[in-house]
Scaffold this motif. Structure first.
Motif, PDB file in Angstrom:
ATOM      1  N   ASP A 141      35.508  47.270  27.512  1.00 41.28           N
ATOM      2  CA  ASP A 141      35.608  46.716  26.209  1.00 41.28           C
ATOM      3  C   ASP A 141      34.646  45.721  26.122  1.00 41.28           C
ATOM      4  O   ASP A 141      34.307  44.769  26.927  1.00 41.28           O
ATOM      5  CB  ASP A 141      37.253  45.784  26.211  1.00 41.28           C
ATOM      6  N   THR A 144      35.399  42.000  26.444  1.00 46.19           N
ATOM      7  CA  THR A 144      35.603  41.577  27.768  1.00 46.19           C
ATOM      8  C   THR A 144      34.271  41.492  28.402  1.00 46.19           C
ATOM      9  O   THR A 144      34.044  40.384  29.113  1.00 46.19           O
ATOM     10  CB  THR A 144      36.472  42.613  28.481  1.00 46.19           C
ATOM     11  N   ASP A 204      36.431  48.144  33.375  1.00 48.05           N
ATOM     12  CA  ASP A 204      37.626  48.888  32.591  1.00 48.05           C
ATOM     13  C   ASP A 204      38.870  48.784  33.216  1.00 48.05           C
ATOM     14  O   ASP A 204      39.785  49.149  32.246  1.00 48.05           O
ATOM     15  CB  ASP A 204      37.159  50.344  32.600  1.00 48.05           C
ATOM     16  N   THR A 207      41.962  43.195  32.223  1.00 49.05           N
ATOM     17  CA  THR A 207      42.361  42.583  30.927  1.00 49.05           C
ATOM     18  C   THR A 207      42.427  41.188  30.775  1.00 49.05           C
ATOM     19  O   THR A 207      42.713  40.545  31.777  1.00 49.05           O
ATOM     20  CB  THR A 207      43.824  43.301  30.346  1.00 49.05           C
TER      21      THR A 207
END
Length: 343
Positions: A141, A144, A204, A207
């Protein structure tokens, strides 16, 4: 806005954009002016909308911060070319960034001088990215990545939730060191504060990264650099299938042909080396083996369960070769004259 700035202030703005904090004395020495002039120029930049923070004390100084609006960036020729090339080629491994990168690139190329546009086009034509056949398809992301990059730059302790390869999820608290793009997977190199050890995290699988506001002194990485650390860890990682082979090629050639990590290729002499292949997907090992000549006196051992997968890959190639041979024979027959017409 930048056209309203005198040359000295443009140089001041350029310095503020290259590093997080400058003391007033450092800026004055770099620009050859007095500290009072620096203060006046800082105030002028603020009036023009550039968010420059100033702090006092022994650790005080000036830094360019984020504001409500994005002020113009000052780029030299090399920086502009680097950004343009990066926007053209750096979307691999980052989710949903393609359209955004294209918009940013269009804005940048619109104002690039012709000589720089030619440089960008030349680099792009000669350095196009090549997708590897065993790409995971997983992407990181972009927000991120941005959060982690800032935490690495500022040496700020960060927390996040991490999912291991086995599917277990749990909280992590780390001192971020660097981001490494091992095409197409992004890795975070960080010191895990709970386990007091260096670790590698796939972005990946990460989070909710949250900076804590607590900055620390950078630790010494147990490797020459972050990329070397990632290579060492990946080379030592366990895998479902392994294969060890002695090949009639020097280590540099074997590594280049098989795209192996440095730790998986070891020289025996100037003409022979050992090759350690490892993967959870057996077809990756088959693809690597096809890139190098094993020679008539090779030595191979590894995971026995790998054998049927290698045989399957070999049979597929044999069938393709047989089909091409048949096609060649048919073409030759069509080209031969019919003896009934030879009088």
């Amino acid at each position: 806005m930048t056209q309203d700035l005198p040359g000295r202030m443009l140089r001041l703005l350029s310095l503020l954009q290259t590093r997080r904090t400058w003391t007033g004395d450092e800026l004055a020495n770099r620009l050859g002016v007095t500290l009072r002039t620096i203060r006046r120029d800082i105030d002028r930049l603020r009036d023009l909308g550039y968010p420059v923070d100033g702090t006092t004390g022994t650790a005080g100084g000036y830094r360019l911060t984020s504001g409500a609006d994005l002020p113009p960036l000052l780029l030299d020729d090399e920086e502009a070319v680097a950004i343009a090339v990066a926007l053209r080629t750096a979307t691999r491994g980052v989710a949903g960034i393609e359209e955004t990168a294209v918009r940013a690139l269009a804005k940048l190329e619109q104002v690039l001088p012709v000589r720089l546009r030619h440089q960008v086009a030349t680099i792009q034509a000669t350095a196009a990215p090549l997708p590897v056949p065993w790409s995971t398809g997983l992407t990181a992301d972009p927000s991120t990545l941005a959060t982690l990059a800032a935490a690495c730059r500022d040496h700020e302790i960060t927390t996040f939730t991490y999912r291991t390869s086995g599917g277990d999820c749990g909280p992590r608290r780390v001192e971020p060191h660097a981001l490494v793009a091992a095409d197409p997977v992004w890795y975070l190199v960080a010191h895990d504060t709970d386990h007091d050890e260096w670790r590698l995290f796939r972005v990946d699988r990460l989070t909710d990264p949250t900076p804590t506001g607590h900055r620390v002194t950078p630790r010494e990485l147990p490797a020459p650099d972050a990329a070397a650390y990632v290579a060492e860890r990946l080379a030592a990682a366990p895998a479902r299938y392994t294969l060890h082979a002695t090949v009639p090629a020097d280590a540099e050639t074997a590594r280049a042909h098989t795209h192996s990590l440095p730790g998986r290729v070891q020289p025996l002499d100037n003409h022979t080396s050992t090759l350690d292949l490892a993967a959870d997907n057996p077809h990756h090992i088959a693809q690597q083996l096809l890139t190098i000549d094993l020679g008539p006196t090779h030595t191979i051992h590894g995971t026995p369960q790998l054998a049927p997968h290698l045989e399957q890959s070999g049979n597929r190639l044999l069938r393709a070769a047989h089909a091409l041979t048949q096609q060649d024979d048919q073409n030759k027959q069509r080209a031969e004259p019919d003896p009934r017409h030879e009088q």
